[in-house]
Scaffold this motif. Sequence first.
Motif, PDB file in Angstrom:
ATOM      1  N   VAL A 176       0.836  -1.206   0.000  1.00  0.00           N
ATOM      2  CA  VAL A 176       0.000   0.000   0.000  1.00  0.00           C
ATOM      3  C   VAL A 176       0.869   1.253   0.000  1.00  0.00           C
ATOM      4  O   VAL A 176       0.405   2.340  -0.359  1.00  0.00           O
ATOM      5  N   LYS A 177       2.129   1.104   0.379  1.00  0.00           N
ATOM      6  CA  LYS A 177       3.052   2.236   0.357  1.00  0.00           C
ATOM      7  C   LYS A 177       3.377   2.667  -1.071  1.00  0.00           C
ATOM      8  O   LYS A 177       3.955   3.743  -1.278  1.00  0.00           O
ATOM      9  N   ASP A 178       3.014   1.828  -2.036  1.00  0.00           N
ATOM     10  CA  ASP A 178       3.240   2.167  -3.442  1.00  0.00           C
ATOM     11  C   ASP A 178       2.207   3.167  -3.959  1.00  0.00           C
ATOM     12  O   ASP A 178       2.319   3.647  -5.088  1.00  0.00           O
ATOM     13  N   LEU A 179       1.193   3.460  -3.141  1.00  0.00           N
ATOM     14  CA  LEU A 179       0.112   4.348  -3.554  1.00  0.00           C
ATOM     15  C   LEU A 179       0.352   5.768  -3.059  1.00  0.00           C
ATOM     16  O   LEU A 179       0.829   5.973  -1.938  1.00  0.00           O
ATOM     17  N   ILE A 180       0.003   6.737  -3.898  1.00  0.00           N
ATOM     18  CA  ILE A 180       0.136   8.148  -3.527  1.00  0.00           C
ATOM     19  C   ILE A 180      -1.208   8.840  -3.729  1.00  0.00           C
ATOM     20  O   ILE A 180      -2.016   8.431  -4.560  1.00  0.00           O
ATOM     21  N   GLU A 181      -1.448   9.893  -2.960  1.00  0.00           N
ATOM     22  CA  GLU A 181      -2.714  10.615  -3.049  1.00  0.00           C
ATOM     23  C   GLU A 181      -2.735  11.524  -4.269  1.00  0.00           C
ATOM     24  O   GLU A 181      -1.793  12.257  -4.529  1.00  0.00           O
ATOM     25  N   LYS A 182      -3.853  11.461  -4.991  1.00  0.00           N
ATOM     26  CA  LYS A 182      -4.073  12.359  -6.122  1.00  0.00           C
ATOM     27  C   LYS A 182      -5.294  13.217  -5.802  1.00  0.00           C
ATOM     28  O   LYS A 182      -5.623  13.410  -4.634  1.00  0.00           O
ATOM     29  N   SER A 183      -5.997  13.707  -6.812  1.00  0.00           N
ATOM     30  CA  SER A 183      -7.158  14.560  -6.581  1.00  0.00           C
ATOM     31  C   SER A 183      -8.226  13.831  -5.776  1.00  0.00           C
ATOM     32  O   SER A 183      -8.394  12.615  -5.889  1.00  0.00           O
ATOM     33  N   MET A 184      -8.920  14.578  -4.923  1.00  0.00           N
ATOM     34  CA  MET A 184      -9.972  14.051  -4.054  1.00  0.00           C
ATOM     35  C   MET A 184      -9.460  12.932  -3.145  1.00  0.00           C
ATOM     36  O   MET A 184     -10.201  12.042  -2.739  1.00  0.00           O
ATOM     37  N   ASN A 185      -8.167  12.967  -2.835  1.00  0.00           N
ATOM     38  CA  ASN A 185      -7.531  11.974  -1.962  1.00  0.00           C
ATOM     39  C   ASN A 185      -7.628  10.554  -2.514  1.00  0.00           C
ATOM     40  O   ASN A 185      -7.561   9.581  -1.762  1.00  0.00           O
ATOM     41  N   ILE A 186      -7.785  10.444  -3.822  1.00  0.00           N
ATOM     42  CA  ILE A 186      -7.834   9.129  -4.462  1.00  0.00           C
ATOM     43  C   ILE A 186      -6.412   8.588  -4.577  1.00  0.00           C
ATOM     44  O   ILE A 186      -5.500   9.289  -5.014  1.00  0.00           O
ATOM     45  N   LEU A 187      -6.230   7.349  -4.160  1.00  0.00           N
ATOM     46  CA  LEU A 187      -4.909   6.731  -4.172  1.00  0.00           C
ATOM     47  C   LEU A 187      -4.625   6.063  -5.511  1.00  0.00           C
ATOM     48  O   LEU A 187      -5.449   5.308  -6.030  1.00  0.00           O
ATOM     49  N   GLU A 188      -3.453   6.356  -6.059  1.00  0.00           N
ATOM     50  CA  GLU A 188      -3.004   5.753  -7.313  1.00  0.00           C
ATOM     51  C   GLU A 188      -1.544   5.350  -7.173  1.00  0.00           C
ATOM     52  O   GLU A 188      -0.818   5.908  -6.344  1.00  0.00           O
ATOM     53  N   PRO A 189      -1.090   4.402  -7.973  1.00  0.00           N
ATOM     54  CA  PRO A 189       0.320   4.008  -7.888  1.00  0.00           C
ATOM     55  C   PRO A 189       1.229   5.042  -8.539  1.00  0.00           C
ATOM     56  O   PRO A 189       0.875   5.643  -9.556  1.00  0.00           O
ATOM     57  N   ALA A 190       2.388   5.253  -7.937  1.00  0.00           N
ATOM     58  CA  ALA A 190       3.402   6.074  -8.589  1.00  0.00           C
ATOM     59  C   ALA A 190       3.871   5.314  -9.828  1.00  0.00           C
ATOM     60  O   ALA A 190       3.827   4.083  -9.866  1.00  0.00           O
ATOM     61  N   SER A 191       4.312   6.031 -10.843  1.00  0.00           N
ATOM     62  CA  SER A 191       4.716   5.369 -12.090  1.00  0.00           C
ATOM     63  C   SER A 191       5.995   4.557 -11.937  1.00  0.00           C
ATOM     64  O   SER A 191       6.241   3.621 -12.699  1.00  0.00           O
TER      65      SER A 191
END
Length: 299
Positions: A176-191
Amino acid sequence: MGAIDCYPNSKLKLQSMFLHRKSTNLISKAKEVALVAHPHPHIMPSPTIRSSAANLTRTMAAINKDGIGVDPHELDAIFEQKRSLRSKVRKALKNMDPILRSQEDNAIQNIVVESSWFKASKSLCAYVSSPALLEVGTSRIISEVLSSSAKERKKLYVPRVEDRNSNMKMLMISSVKDLIEKSMNILEPASVDSDGNQREDVMQASDPVDLFIVPGLAFDKSGSRLGRSGGYYDLFLKNYQELTKKKRWKQPLLVALSYSVQIIEDGAIPITPFDIPMDALVSPAGFIPISGAALRRCE
């Protein structure tokens, strides 16, 4: 197989429903999907962007593999019906009792992780749920995958939005540490990972995915899905299905997660040539198989 795996409907009825769904679905005729979208597949665009997207979509949807035109006036009516239905479902989700929501979240995720089709999968794509969007939770599903031993761990790919043109990638994560917050606190993976290496893209993976866990706003028991108007999942699923055909891989099982208020009457969701149908639903009531592939999972 126990009741947790199969919704208590007769298989004969479901098979008939699936055949009817296939015969009426225009998806097999679609040649191309082109949507002008918005920053994230879960976020509604502004009226101006939505209008531009609808105009371009009408043009592209009027062309299919057989060269048969789709009446733009019919598409106008479909888009209007979709907008109206989205508004109603969003209101129902906002009015949902928080305690009931939590209970349904737990029930749905329990059904998934205890199911034979989930346990048998070796590789899957799953969305990372966002509380702000009132989506069915996936935290336990993701935790179940990532907490397994390295030897038994499934490959897990999660979505990353690439642009405003409905392009989305599914990238592999191992924590889960691979995920970063984007808009609206939605978590997505860093590239890239912590070592600076590009994450594995499911479209370039050497092995097929068995399972997709798909979000949405509304569903019916014939497999229709109403998304949030961005077209990200429909485009991605279309591209992945084409890849599996090219590679001669088995098609993945498409399973949508749905609160009880999101399942509506069959036929109430208007469909267009680029809407991808689901193979099955998971609601608090159980696993609802729709396609032949899903029905076989209940045997």
